[in-house]
Design a protein around this motif. Structure first.
Motif, PDB file in Angstrom:
ATOM      1  N   THR A   1      -6.575   2.857  -0.686  1.00 44.08           N
ATOM      2  CA  THR A   1      -5.292   3.421  -1.102  1.00 44.08           C
ATOM      3  C   THR A   1      -5.277   3.675  -2.605  1.00 44.08           C
ATOM      4  O   THR A   1      -4.807   4.719  -3.067  1.00 44.08           O
ATOM      5  CB  THR A   1      -4.137   2.489  -0.695  1.00 44.08           C
TER       6      THR A   1
ATOM      7  N   LYS B   1      -7.307   6.777  -3.553  1.00 47.75           N
ATOM      8  CA  LYS B   1      -6.640   8.034  -3.219  1.00 47.75           C
ATOM      9  C   LYS B   1      -5.506   8.347  -4.196  1.00 47.75           C
ATOM     10  O   LYS B   1      -5.315   9.491  -4.584  1.00 47.75           O
ATOM     11  CB  LYS B   1      -6.103   7.983  -1.795  1.00 47.75           C
ATOM     12  N   ALA B   2      -4.756   7.322  -4.583  1.00 53.91           N
ATOM     13  CA  ALA B   2      -3.583   7.532  -5.427  1.00 53.91           C
ATOM     14  C   ALA B   2      -3.918   7.638  -6.908  1.00 53.91           C
ATOM     15  O   ALA B   2      -3.288   8.405  -7.625  1.00 53.91           O
ATOM     16  CB  ALA B   2      -2.580   6.398  -5.211  1.00 53.91           C
TER      17      ALA B   2
ATOM     18  N   THR C   1       0.825  -1.208   0.000  1.00 55.18           N
ATOM     19  CA  THR C   1       0.000   0.000   0.000  1.00 55.18           C
ATOM     20  C   THR C   1       0.857   1.255   0.000  1.00 55.18           C
ATOM     21  O   THR C   1       0.484   2.253  -0.610  1.00 55.18           O
ATOM     22  CB  THR C   1      -0.992   0.012   1.180  1.00 55.18           C
ATOM     23  N   SER C   2       2.024   1.203   0.630  1.00 54.97           N
ATOM     24  CA  SER C   2       2.891   2.386   0.574  1.00 54.97           C
ATOM     25  C   SER C   2       3.422   2.580  -0.840  1.00 54.97           C
ATOM     26  O   SER C   2       3.619   3.715  -1.278  1.00 54.97           O
ATOM     27  CB  SER C   2       4.031   2.286   1.586  1.00 54.97           C
TER      28      SER C   2
ATOM     29  N   CYS D   1       0.641   4.131  -3.084  1.00 57.33           N
ATOM     30  CA  CYS D   1       0.462   5.572  -2.833  1.00 57.33           C
ATOM     31  C   CYS D   1       1.205   6.437  -3.839  1.00 57.33           C
ATOM     32  O   CYS D   1       0.819   7.578  -4.087  1.00 57.33           O
ATOM     33  CB  CYS D   1       0.942   5.932  -1.438  1.00 57.33           C
TER      34      CYS D   1
END
Length: 82
Positions: free
Chosen positions: A34, A37-38, A9-10, A13
C-alpha cells in the motif's frame, strides 16, 4: 489488504506525499504494498524493524519506492536471496 489493518491501509492510500514511515513489529507485506502504491516517489525512510510479516514477497514493493534513502528491515523475515 491484510485483515488487521484495513483502516490503516485505507488511510495510507491517501498519503501521496508521505516521507517517513515507521511501523516496528507489526508491519506486513500488504502495508508495504500500500505504501509503495501511494507514496512510491515521496517515501524516503522506511523502518519496519522486527516486523516478521515483512517477507521476501514484499521486496518488490520496497524496490518500487525509488526515493528511499534509508531502509531498516532488521529482524524481519527477509532472506538473503531476496
Amino acid at each position: 489488504m491484510n485483515a488487521p489493518f484495513p483502516i490503516m491501509t485505507s488511510g495510507i492510500c491517501t498519503m501521496h506525499h508521505l516521507v517517513h514511515f515507521s511501523l516496528k513489529r507489526d508491519c506486513t507485506d500488504d502495508v508495504v504494498k500500500t505504501l509503495s502504491k501511494a507514496s512510491k516517489y515521496s517515501l524516503q525512510i522506511l523502518d519496519v524493524e522486527y516486523s516478521r510479516s515483512v517477507t521476501d514477497e514484499g521486496v518488490v514493493y520496497i524496490i518500487d519506492c525509488g526515493g528511499l534513502r534509508e531502509l531498516n528491515v532488521y529482524n524481519t523475515s527477509l532472506t538473503p536471496r531476496a
